[in-house]
Design a protein around this motif. Structure first.
Motif, PDB file in Angstrom:
ATOM      1  N   MET A 227      -1.042  29.031 -18.818  1.00 46.69           N
ATOM      2  CA  MET A 227      -2.157  29.392 -17.947  1.00 46.69           C
ATOM      3  C   MET A 227      -1.994  30.862 -17.583  1.00 46.69           C
ATOM      4  O   MET A 227      -0.906  31.409 -17.621  1.00 46.69           O
ATOM      5  N   LEU A 228      -3.080  31.464 -17.204  1.00 40.60           N
ATOM      6  CA  LEU A 228      -2.993  32.816 -16.663  1.00 40.60           C
ATOM      7  C   LEU A 228      -2.263  32.732 -15.330  1.00 40.60           C
ATOM      8  O   LEU A 228      -2.372  31.729 -14.619  1.00 40.60           O
ATOM      9  N   PRO A 229      -1.513  33.764 -14.984  1.00 37.30           N
ATOM     10  CA  PRO A 229      -0.717  33.681 -13.752  1.00 37.30           C
ATOM     11  C   PRO A 229      -1.562  33.473 -12.505  1.00 37.30           C
ATOM     12  O   PRO A 229      -2.700  33.948 -12.424  1.00 37.30           O
ATOM     13  N   GLU A 230      -0.987  32.763 -11.564  1.00 34.05           N
ATOM     14  CA  GLU A 230      -1.678  32.509 -10.296  1.00 34.05           C
ATOM     15  C   GLU A 230      -1.420  33.698  -9.371  1.00 34.05           C
ATOM     16  O   GLU A 230      -0.270  34.009  -9.064  1.00 34.05           O
ATOM     17  N   THR A 231      -2.475  34.343  -8.970  1.00 31.09           N
ATOM     18  CA  THR A 231      -2.305  35.589  -8.225  1.00 31.09           C
ATOM     19  C   THR A 231      -2.976  35.547  -6.862  1.00 31.09           C
ATOM     20  O   THR A 231      -3.265  36.581  -6.278  1.00 31.09           O
TER      21      THR A 231
END
Lengths: 255, 194
Positions: free
Chosen positions: A211-215
Motif C-alpha cells: 500500500m502507499l504509506p499512511e501519512t
C-alpha cells in the motif's frame, strides 16, 4: 663511567620501546586482511570455496583500488586467486574490525562479496560485478585452499561465516548482509541502487500486499484535544468557583 | 459545596490532561526539529566534501536527501523508510523506489517520497504544475518540475512505477483536513529538469 653506560643503555631501550610496543605493520599500507569463509562466496568472475583468503591492495601508489585475493593453504602459503578492480565505498560508521558486506544472490548460488573494509577506515573497496553475473557453485570454483571442517561447508544460500585472521588482534570480523540488494549489480551503478528501482511488473506482483504509506498524522487532532481539555478545565473550575461565591453571598447562607 | 469541589476536581483533571497532551505534542515537535537539524547538518557536511555517491544500500533512518519546494516554502529532510517512526521526524523515502542521488537517466527510476499531510506536506495542497522541487543529496542537487497531481486509493502503488516523465513522486494523505486515517492519497508527479 658505569653511570654513563647505564644511562646510555636506558636511553637506548627507551628509544626502542615504541618500536617494540608497536611493530611497523605493512598491513596499514596494503590493508592486508585475512578472512576465513565457512562456505563458498562469490567475487567478480570467481567463486571462492570455503577456506582462508587474504585480501590486500596491490602495491601501487597511483591506484589504491586494485585488490588482490590470495588463497592460503594449510601451511600458510599464499597463492594469487584474483586481481580485481574495486571502487570506493564510503561508510559513515568507522569499523573497528575487518568487515565484509555481502550481496544476496538467488537461492542455490553463493553469497557475493559486495565490499570489504579495513579496521579504522571509513572507505572500503566495493567489488564491481558484470551485469547479470550470478555464478553457480561449480562454475569457476576456486579449489578449496585449506582443509574445511564439516561445519564450514553449509548448504547454500546461508551467508558464509567470516573470521578474520589479520590484523593480529584476532577480532572476529563483522559481517553485514545486504538484504535489499536482490538483483545483480550493474557496473555503473551500485547494486542496491539498481535493486531499489521497481519495475511495473514488480509493482503489479506486489500490489496485493503493498500500500502507499499512511501519512495522516494525529498531531492536529491531539493538539485540538489538548487545548479543548485545558480550556474546558479552566471553564469548569471558574464556573464552580463562581457558583460557590454566589452561594456563599446568598441571603441566609450559613457562615 | 460537595458538588463544587467535585467540579473543581473535574476541571483540574481536564487541565492536567490537556496540559499533558500539549506537552506531548511540544515534545514531539522538539524531537522533529532536532532530527531535522541534525540531518541537515550531516547532509551539509557530506555535501561539502566531494565523495563518491553512496554505494551501500541505505538503511532505515539514514538521511537520504533534503527536499525543497521554494514556492510553497517546503524544506524537509528525507530519511530512509516510510513507517510511522520515520514520518514522525521528517519525510520518508519509500523503500523499493529509486534512491535520490543516483545518476539514473530520466524515465528509468521514480523516487518516491512520503510525508504527513498535517506537517511537512500540508502545503502540497497548493502545489501546481511547473512548481520546482529540488532534491539535495551528498552527490549533488537535482531539480524537478511538477507535471501532474492526482488522488488515488492507498492500494494504487502503480503511481510509484518508473515511467518516462515521472522521476519523482510525492505522496501524502488526502483529504488534507481529515481526522484519523485518510481514505485516499494525494500524489504529485515531477520530472527531472536538471
Amino acid at each position: 663511567m658505569n653511570t654513563r653506560l647505564n644511562a646510555l643503555c636506558l636511553g637506548g631501550i627507551l628509544a626502542l620501546v615504541p618500536f617494540l610496543a608497536q611493530p611497523v605493520r605493512a598491513d596499514e599500507w596494503n590493508k592486508k586482511t585475512e578472512f576465513e569463509f565457512s562456505g563458498p562466496v562469490q567475487i567478480p568472475g570467481k567463486v571462492l570455496a570455503a577456506g582462508k583468503y587474504v585480501f590486500q591492495l596491490e602495491d601501487s601508489e597511483s591506484d589504491r583500488y586494485i585488490v588482490q585475493v590470495f588463497s592460503e593453504d594449510s601451511n600458510g602459503k599464499e597463492s594469487l586467486v584474483a586481481t580485481l578492480i574495486a571502487v570506493p565505498e564510503y561508510r559513515e560508521e568507522t569499523p573497528d574490525k575487518p568487515m565484509v558486506r555481502f550481496d544476496e544472490r538467488p537461492a542455490g548460488t553463493p553469497e557475493a562479496i559486495h565490499s570489504w573494509f579495513y579496521p579504522g577506515d571509513n572507505t572500503g573497496w566495493q567489488f564491481v560485478y558484470p551485469k547479470g553475473e550470478t555464478l553457480g557453485t561449480a562454475a569457476n570454483m576456486t579449489p578449496a585452499p585449506a582443509p574445511v571442517t564439516a561445519a564450514a561447508a553449509p548448504s547454500m544460500p546461508d551467508p558464509p561465516q567470516v573470521q578474520d585472521a589479520e590484523p593480529t588482534d584476532k577480532e572476529v570480523a563483522e559481517v553485514e548482509e545486504e538484504v535489499t540488494a536482490a538483483e545483480p549489480a550493474a557496473p555503473a551503478a551500485p547494486a542496491a541502487e539498481v535493486a531499489l528501482v521497481p519495475t511495473p511488473e514488480a509493482d503489479s506482483q506486489a500490489g496485493a500486499d503493498r500500500m502507499l504509506p499512511e501519512t495522516g498524522g494525529l498531531s492536529v487532532l491531539e493538539l485540538a484535544i489538548g487545548l479543548s481539555m485545558v480550556v474546558g478545565g479552566i471553564a469548569v473550575v471558574s464556573a464552580s468557583r463562581r457558583t460557590s461565591a454566589v452561594l456563599s453571598e446568598a441571603p441566609g447562607a450559613k457562615e | 459545596m460537595r458538588k463544587s469541589s467535585w467540579l473543581i476536581g473535574l476541571g483540574s483533571a481536564l487541565i492536567l490532561g490537556g496540559a499533558a497532551c500539549l506537552a506531548w505534542q511540544f515534545w514531539l515537535q522538539h524531537e522533529r526539529a532536532d532530527a531535522q537539524r541534525h540531518a541537515k547538518e550531516w547532509l551539509d557536511r557530506r555535501s561539502a566534501v566531494p565523495r563518491p555517491a553512496p554505494a551501500s544500500p541505505v538503511r532505515r533512518g539514514d538521511v537520504v536527501a533534503e527536499i525543497d519546494i521554494p514556492r510553497l516554502q517546503v524544506s524537509v529532510m528525507v530519511f530512509e523508510g516510510d513507517d510511522l517512526g520515520i514520518l514522525a521526524k521528517g519525510a520518508g523515502h519509500i523503500p523499493g523506489t529509486a534512491l535520490p542521488g543516483t545518476a539514473l537517466p530520466s524515465g528509468s527510476g521514480n523516487i518516491g517520497i512520503a510525508a504527513h499531510r498535517d506537517t511537512y506536506f500540508r502545503p502540497l495542497r497548493s502545489v501546481h504544475a511547473n512548481d520546482v522541487i529540488s532534491l539535495k543529496t551528498a552527490a549533488g542537487t537535482s531539480r524537478y518540475m511538477v507535471t501532474e497531481t492526482k488522488i488515488v486509493r492507498p492500494s494504487d502503488i502503480g503511481v510509484l512505477a518508473p515511467v518516462p516523465g515521472r522521476d519523482l513522486t510525492l505522496v501524502t494523505c488526502y483529504p488534507f483536513f481529515y481526522f484519523g486515517s485518510a481514505p485516499e492519497r494525494f500524489i504529485v508527479h515531477a520530472r527531472k529538469v536538471g
